[in-house]
Design an enzyme around this catalytic site. Structure first.
Site, PDB file in Angstrom:
ATOM      1  N   ALA A   1       0.862  -1.181   0.000  1.00  0.00           N
ATOM      2  CA  ALA A   1       0.000   0.000   0.000  1.00  0.00           C
ATOM      3  C   ALA A   1       0.899   1.231   0.000  1.00  0.00           C
ATOM      4  CB  ALA A   1      -0.877  -0.016   1.238  1.00  0.00           C
TER       5      ALA A   1
ATOM      6  N   GLY B   1       0.592  -5.344   0.503  1.00  0.00           N
ATOM      7  CA  GLY B   1      -0.497  -5.487  -0.470  1.00  0.00           C
ATOM      8  C   GLY B   1      -0.033  -6.081  -1.796  1.00  0.00           C
TER       9      GLY B   1
ATOM     10  N   GLU C   1      -0.047  -9.720  -1.287  1.00  0.00           N
ATOM     11  CA  GLU C   1      -1.451 -10.127  -1.168  1.00  0.00           C
ATOM     12  C   GLU C   1      -2.132 -10.168  -2.540  1.00  0.00           C
ATOM     13  OE1 GLU C   1      -1.779  -7.109   1.966  1.00  0.00           O
ATOM     14  OE2 GLU C   1      -2.831  -8.615   3.152  1.00  0.00           O
TER      15      GLU C   1
ATOM     16  N   GLU D   1       4.155  -5.437   7.268  1.00  0.00           N
ATOM     17  CA  GLU D   1       3.263  -4.519   7.985  1.00  0.00           C
ATOM     18  C   GLU D   1       3.558  -4.421   9.476  1.00  0.00           C
ATOM     19  OE1 GLU D   1       2.327  -6.698   5.701  1.00  0.00           O
ATOM     20  OE2 GLU D   1       0.824  -5.829   4.372  1.00  0.00           O
TER      21      GLU D   1
HETATM   22  N1  CO8 Z   1       4.524   3.487  -0.468  1.00  0.00           N
HETATM   23  C1  CO8 Z   1       4.909   4.656  -0.957  1.00  0.00           C
HETATM   24  N2  CO8 Z   1       6.131   4.876  -1.500  1.00  0.00           N
HETATM   25  C2  CO8 Z   1       6.972   3.833  -1.548  1.00  0.00           C
HETATM   26  C3  CO8 Z   1       6.640   2.545  -1.047  1.00  0.00           C
HETATM   27  C4  CO8 Z   1       5.339   2.392  -0.493  1.00  0.00           C
HETATM   28  N3  CO8 Z   1       4.894   1.204  -0.048  1.00  0.00           N
HETATM   29  N4  CO8 Z   1       7.692   1.734  -1.213  1.00  0.00           N
HETATM   30  C5  CO8 Z   1       8.649   2.459  -1.796  1.00  0.00           C
HETATM   31  N5  CO8 Z   1       8.241   3.729  -1.999  1.00  0.00           N
HETATM   32  C6  CO8 Z   1       8.986   4.832  -2.589  1.00  0.00           C
HETATM   33  C7  CO8 Z   1      10.079   5.342  -1.647  1.00  0.00           C
HETATM   34  O1  CO8 Z   1       9.538   6.256  -0.710  1.00  0.00           O
HETATM   35  C8  CO8 Z   1      11.032   5.980  -2.629  1.00  0.00           C
HETATM   36  O2  CO8 Z   1      10.514   7.236  -2.997  1.00  0.00           O
HETATM   37  P1  CO8 Z   1      11.510   8.508  -3.148  1.00  0.00           P
HETATM   38  O3  CO8 Z   1      12.451   8.118  -4.267  1.00  0.00           O
HETATM   39  O4  CO8 Z   1      10.574   9.611  -3.509  1.00  0.00           O
HETATM   40  O5  CO8 Z   1      12.193   8.660  -1.845  1.00  0.00           O
HETATM   41  C9  CO8 Z   1      10.949   5.077  -3.846  1.00  0.00           C
HETATM   42  O6  CO8 Z   1       9.713   4.368  -3.722  1.00  0.00           O
HETATM   43  C10 CO8 Z   1      12.084   4.070  -3.919  1.00  0.00           C
HETATM   44  O7  CO8 Z   1      12.106   3.363  -2.683  1.00  0.00           O
HETATM   45  P2  CO8 Z   1      13.428   3.220  -1.766  1.00  0.00           P
HETATM   46  O8  CO8 Z   1      14.334   4.394  -1.986  1.00  0.00           O
HETATM   47  O9  CO8 Z   1      12.999   2.937  -0.378  1.00  0.00           O
HETATM   48  O10 CO8 Z   1      14.091   1.939  -2.431  1.00  0.00           O
HETATM   49  P3  CO8 Z   1      15.021   0.858  -1.705  1.00  0.00           P
HETATM   50  O11 CO8 Z   1      15.580   0.013  -2.802  1.00  0.00           O
HETATM   51  O12 CO8 Z   1      16.009   1.520  -0.802  1.00  0.00           O
HETATM   52  O13 CO8 Z   1      14.034  -0.018  -0.807  1.00  0.00           O
HETATM   53  C11 CO8 Z   1      12.032  -1.263  -0.341  1.00  0.00           C
HETATM   54  C12 CO8 Z   1      13.034  -0.789  -1.401  1.00  0.00           C
HETATM   55  C13 CO8 Z   1      12.713  -2.285   0.577  1.00  0.00           C
HETATM   56  C14 CO8 Z   1      10.886  -1.934  -1.078  1.00  0.00           C
HETATM   57  C15 CO8 Z   1      11.545  -0.060   0.482  1.00  0.00           C
HETATM   58  O14 CO8 Z   1      11.100   0.962  -0.412  1.00  0.00           O
HETATM   59  C16 CO8 Z   1      10.387  -0.386   1.405  1.00  0.00           C
HETATM   60  O15 CO8 Z   1      10.600  -0.954   2.462  1.00  0.00           O
HETATM   61  N6  CO8 Z   1       9.169   0.026   1.020  1.00  0.00           N
HETATM   62  C17 CO8 Z   1       7.991  -0.150   1.860  1.00  0.00           C
HETATM   63  C18 CO8 Z   1       7.507  -1.587   1.836  1.00  0.00           C
HETATM   64  C19 CO8 Z   1       6.351  -1.788   2.784  1.00  0.00           C
HETATM   65  O16 CO8 Z   1       6.468  -1.631   3.995  1.00  0.00           O
HETATM   66  N7  CO8 Z   1       5.210  -2.194   2.226  1.00  0.00           N
HETATM   67  C20 CO8 Z   1       4.021  -2.507   2.995  1.00  0.00           C
HETATM   68  C21 CO8 Z   1       3.095  -1.366   3.012  1.00  0.00           C
HETATM   69  S1  CO8 Z   1       1.746  -1.650   4.075  1.00  0.00           S
HETATM   70  C22 CO8 Z   1       0.679  -2.600   3.186  1.00  0.00           C
HETATM   71  O17 CO8 Z   1       0.918  -2.953   2.057  1.00  0.00           O
HETATM   72  C23 CO8 Z   1      -0.599  -2.980   3.870  1.00  0.00           C
HETATM   73  C24 CO8 Z   1      -1.689  -3.372   2.884  1.00  0.00           C
HETATM   74  C25 CO8 Z   1      -3.017  -3.347   3.531  1.00  0.00           C
HETATM   75  C26 CO8 Z   1      -3.386  -1.987   4.007  1.00  0.00           C
HETATM   76  C27 CO8 Z   1      -4.778  -1.903   4.444  1.00  0.00           C
HETATM   77  C28 CO8 Z   1      -4.979  -0.986   5.628  1.00  0.00           C
HETATM   78  C29 CO8 Z   1      -5.518   0.387   5.345  1.00  0.00           C
END
Ligand code: CO8
Length: 260
Positions: free
Chosen positions: A66, A111, A114, A134
């Protein structure tokens, strides 16, 4: 509807839906979920589409979960609405009558995992990583992960992934039965298309019956499941495709299925 967050193409009966927000690693925001719902409705109503493939734009990510930027602005009621919206679209995906393959080309997190779990099976690139992170955000999977993952890989393995929030590489996902096959990144789409073409050449009615029989059977006892199978089998036998399939076998030729 013009799409801004996904790409949607159809070629030779195979639809490819690409999550397309590469700058945010294809994270799911509300607008993307609306577009996905629309594309799935269009797919369900398009007689020509026989197989759907889901993948992500860019080399790095399938879907990184998400959109946390959007998520962070939600109060409890908005979070519930968003979770229900995500669950509804993912249920729509699972309920599609045609086979759906996830071609996971990179991160499939939260997500994103999922979404892949709601497909019929998953092919992955060697560089893919799966996870339900999460717990590290102080939340839990909200798009069906606590339900679909244990059904696929068993409660013990699902609990380990969900409690630790740790990512697992494609090779491990293969080992625990979360994904069916792993390919070199550059081979993933071609191999997925190859399987999609094999499936697309089969009878549409029998594919639908097989999918429904398996999916409905997973949630009932064996005797009820066998009843479901027998009913579906009988319906298949009434189709033109069944006549064609059996006749072609007896005439020693390749069957040409018309999807009726
Ligand atoms: N949301 C928004 N932006 C994101 C996300 C995300 N999930 N993941 C990555 N990005 C963005 C980063 O902020 C970054 O943006 P910017 O260049 O503007 O700073 C860009 O994408 C590149 O990401 P990174 O620089 O972080 O890249 P890395 O190679 O260093 O890391 C990762 C990659 C490991 C994937 C890292 O980005 C990460 O940990 N992302 C988040 C992953 C995460 O926690 N996902 C779970 C989200 S929660 C969820 O999915 C719940 C679903 C159900 C929700 C229902 C309840 C309401």
């Amino acid at each position: 509807m013009a799409y801004e967050n996904i790409l949607f193409t159809v070629e030779d009966g195979i639809a490819t839906l690409t999550f397309n927000r590469p700058k945010a690693l294809n994270a799911l925001n509300g607008a993307l979920l609306d577009e996905l719902a629309q594309a799935l409705d269009d797919t369900a109503q398009n007689e020509d589409i026989r197989v759907l493939i889901l993948t992500g734009a860019g080399e790095k990510s399938f879907v990184a979960g998400a959109d946390i930027t959007e998520l962070a602005t939600f109060g409890p009621l908005q979070a519930k609405f968003f979770a229900q919206k995500g669950q509804a679209v993912i249920s729509k995906l699972q309920a599609l009558a045609i086979p759906v393959i996830a071609a996971v080309n990179g991160f499939a997190l939260g997500g994103g995992s999922e979404m892949a779990l709601a497909c019929d099976f998953i092919y992955a690139s060697e560089s893919a990583n799966f996870g339900l992170p999460e717990i590290g955000l102080g939340i839990i999977p909200g798009f069906g992960g606590t339900q679909r993952l244990p059904r696929l890989i068993g409660a013990n393995r699902a609990k380990e992934m969900i409690f630790t929030g740790k990512m697992i590489p494609a090779a491990e996902a293969l080992e625990i039965g979360m994904v069916n096959k792993v390919f070199a990144p550059q081979a993933l789409m071609e191999e997925t298309l190859k399987t999609a073409r094999t499936i697309a050449a089969k009878g549409k009615a029998s594919l639908r019956a097989a999918k429904q029989s398996i999916n409905r059977g997973l949630n009932v006892d064996l005797a009820t499941g066998l009843d479901i199978e027998a009913e579906a089998f009988a319906l298949c036998m009434a189709s033109e495709d069944a006549k064609e399939g059996t006749t072609a076998f007896l005439e020693k030729r390749k069957a040409v299925f018309k999807g009726r």
